[in-house]
Design an enzyme around this catalytic site. Structure first.
Site: not given
Ligand code: AMP
Length: 215
Positions: A13, A88, A127, A160, A171
Site C-alpha cells: 500500500k 482499519r 523491508r 521498523r 498484525r
Molecule cells: P502501518 O504503517 O499502516 O502498517 O501501521 C503501523 C501501525 O500503526 C499499526 O500496526 C497500528 O498500530 C497503527 N495504525 C496505523 N493506522 C491505524 C489505524 N487506522 N487505526 C489504528 N491503528 C493504526
C-alpha cells in the site's frame, strides 16, 4: 481522484501510494506514517500510540479519528488523495463517512491488494525504510545501491520495529479480524476493486493506473 488502498500489512500500500501520488499529484495520507512521526517527536498522541504499535495492535479509534478529522480539514485533500492504512475497521469507515459528509468529499475507488501470508512475511521482514524521505527498500527484492543508504536522498535506512516476524504475525491476525470485514462494507457500496498484491510493484502500479484511467 480519491482512493482508499486496502490490504494486509506488506501488501504494498505504501509503495503504491507513493508512486501514485507522484503520478497523479495526490496527497498521500498514511495513518501509520503520521503515528510514527508522532512517536518520534514524543507528542501526546505519540506517547499514547507507541505501545499499541510496538505490539502490532490497533491504536484506539478515538485517537486515530481525531487525527484523521484534522488531516481532512487541510486544503490539499481537495486536489485528491490516497488513503493508506485507514480505515482499519467498520467503526473507522463510519467515522470517515462522517468526515467526508462534513468536508463534502467522496471516495472514487477502494482498491484491495489481495496478498498471501507468504509474500507478506517475506516482504516485511526484509523491508527497510529511509529515515529521511520514507522511501521503501527491500534487502533482496529492491536493495539500495549502497547498503543502508537511501538511493534518493542518502538518508539512513532503518528497519521498523514492528517488522519482526512475531509482530508481523500479530498484525496479520488483527488484519483478519478487523480489516477484512471492510471488503464487504465497500463491496456493497460498489466501490471495491480487487487486485493481486503478490505481483511485482511495477505490475501492480500499471494495473492500478489502467483501472483508474478506465473508470
Ligand atoms: P502501518 O504503517 O499502516 O502498517 O501501521 C503501523 C501501525 O500503526 C499499526 O500496526 C497500528 O498500530 C497503527 N495504525 C496505523 N493506522 C491505524 C489505524 N487506522 N487505526 C489504528 N491503528 C493504526
Amino acid at each position: 481522484m480519491r482512493i482508499i488502498l486496502l490490504g494486509p500489512p506488506g501488501a504494498g500500500k505504501g509503495t503504491q501510494a507513493k508512486r501514485l501520488s507522484k503520478e497523479f499529484g495526490l496527497s498521500h495520507i498514511s495513518t501509520g506514517d503520521i503515528l510514527r512521526k508522532n512517536v518520534l517527536e514524543v507528542t501526546q498522541l505519540g506517547v499514547q500510540a507507541k505501545d499499541y504499535m510496538e505490539r502490532g495492535l490497533l491504536v484506539p479509534d478515538d485517537l486515530v479519528s481525531q487525527m484523521i478529522t484534522q488531516r481532512f480539514s487541510q486544503p490539499d485533500v481537495r486536489n485528491g488523495f490516497l488513503l493508506d492504512g485507514y480505515p482499519r475497521n467498520i467503526n473507522q469507515a463510519e467515522t470517515l463517512e462522517q468526515v467526508f459528509l462534513k468536508e463534502n468529499l467522496s471516495i472514487d475507488f477502494v482498491i484491495y491488494l489481495d496478498t498471501s501470508e507468504k509474500t507478506v512475511l517475506q516482504r516485511l521482514t526484509g523491508r527497510r525504510v529511509c529515515s529521511n524521505c520514507g522511501l521503501i527498500f527491500h534487502i533482496k527484492n529492491m536493495p539500495p545501491k549502497k547498503a543502508g543508504i537511501c538511493d534518493a536522498c542518502l538518508g539512513a535506512l532503518y528497519q521498523r520495529n514492528d517488522d519482526n516476524e512475531e509482530t508481523v504475525k500479530k498484525r496479520l491476525e488483527v488484519y483478519e479480524k478487523e480489516v477484512s470485514p471492510l471488503l464487504e462494507y465497500y463491496e456493497v457500496r460498489h466501490k471495491l476493486h480487487r487486485l493481486s498484491g503478490d505481483e511485482d510493484a511495477e505490475i501492480v502500479l500499471n494495473k492500478i493506473i489502467s483501472l483508474v484511467s478506465a473508470n
